[in-house]
Design an enzyme around this catalytic site. Sequence first.
Site, PDB file in Angstrom:
ATOM      1  N   SER A  97      -8.998 -22.176  -2.177  1.00  0.00           N
ATOM      2  CA  SER A  97     -10.152 -21.578  -1.512  1.00  0.00           C
ATOM      3  C   SER A  97      -9.928 -21.483  -0.005  1.00  0.00           C
ATOM      4  CB  SER A  97     -11.408 -22.393  -1.855  1.00  0.00           C
ATOM      5  OG  SER A  97     -12.574 -21.680  -1.561  1.00  0.00           O
ATOM      6  N   ASP A 229     -14.257 -16.327 -11.268  1.00  0.00           N
ATOM      7  CA  ASP A 229     -14.521 -17.016 -10.007  1.00  0.00           C
ATOM      8  C   ASP A 229     -15.744 -16.383  -9.350  1.00  0.00           C
ATOM      9  OD1 ASP A 229     -14.469 -17.922  -7.298  1.00  0.00           O
ATOM     10  OD2 ASP A 229     -12.325 -18.311  -7.457  1.00  0.00           O
ATOM     11  N   HIS A 258     -14.081 -20.981 -10.141  1.00  0.00           N
ATOM     12  CA  HIS A 258     -13.488 -21.267  -8.836  1.00  0.00           C
ATOM     13  C   HIS A 258     -12.879 -22.671  -8.803  1.00  0.00           C
ATOM     14  CE1 HIS A 258     -12.846 -20.688  -4.591  1.00  0.00           C
ATOM     15  NE2 HIS A 258     -13.538 -21.777  -4.286  1.00  0.00           N
TER      16      HIS A 258
END
Length: 278
Positions: A97, A229, A258
């Site tokens: 991320s 995600d 995610h």
Amino acid sequence: MTIVTTKDGTEIYYKDWGSKNAQPIVFHHGWPLSGDDWDTQMLYFLDKGYRVIAHDRRGHGRSAQVSEGHDMDHYAADVAAVIEHLDLRNTVHVGHSTGGGEAARYVARYGQPQGRAAKLVLIGAVPPIMVKTPANPGGLPIEVFDGLRKALAGNRAQFYLDFASGPFYGFNRPDTKPISAVVHNWWRQGMIGSAKAQYDGIKAFSETDFTEDLKAISVPTLVMHGDDDQIVPIADSALLAAKILTNATLKIYEKLPHGMCTTHAETLNPDLLAFIRS
């Protein structure tokens, strides 16, 4: 405690496990978490004979809650301070991320020029850029990120509980039961950090353009992304990043969220190992 003090006086906490002679893997955590988010991966790769390192980003976890420097340039420079302090070489960088953006900028600006970076892994990562702009029409509207800032400023504790209980791990999907311990561990990591650092970090992960970083990266790069995600939509991140990178392998995980490094570690860890060994 293991601490590095950066050039601007910020204390960065890091964990360093394993033989100093083993190949190092450096893990870059997501927003608004800490190096603890990588514990499952760190134990796995430690058992495989690697040296594993994870730091807490400035203002996050056990690092100093400084007021300034919550941007990708400082994040990458802080990583460089840790890497140079430990004199790590032939290093694999794994970023999730926001940490994927941090890792990409570090490798482009420091890791490759210094000859320290061997490989890069981007997992559910934010590059090339998240926010919608004229040059990035498929991005998310700025109002999405304004909403995150409003929720954080209004009631950070409740916001983080809702975020972890819902879209981050896909626990809001039908027939998916939230894992209480996972939610609470996410909340714990988030609440340890500085509200200001995390507030400022929203701009850093959403508005930073990593296009030039990706163009500059030549080390083998594995791009891993779940096609469900809900935080970093795959169409405007992994699919674009893999095209910009000159030496990329794209691996898409059907229906994974995610936070798949936590919910599906048994699937991702062997794939990471295979790439690192290749």
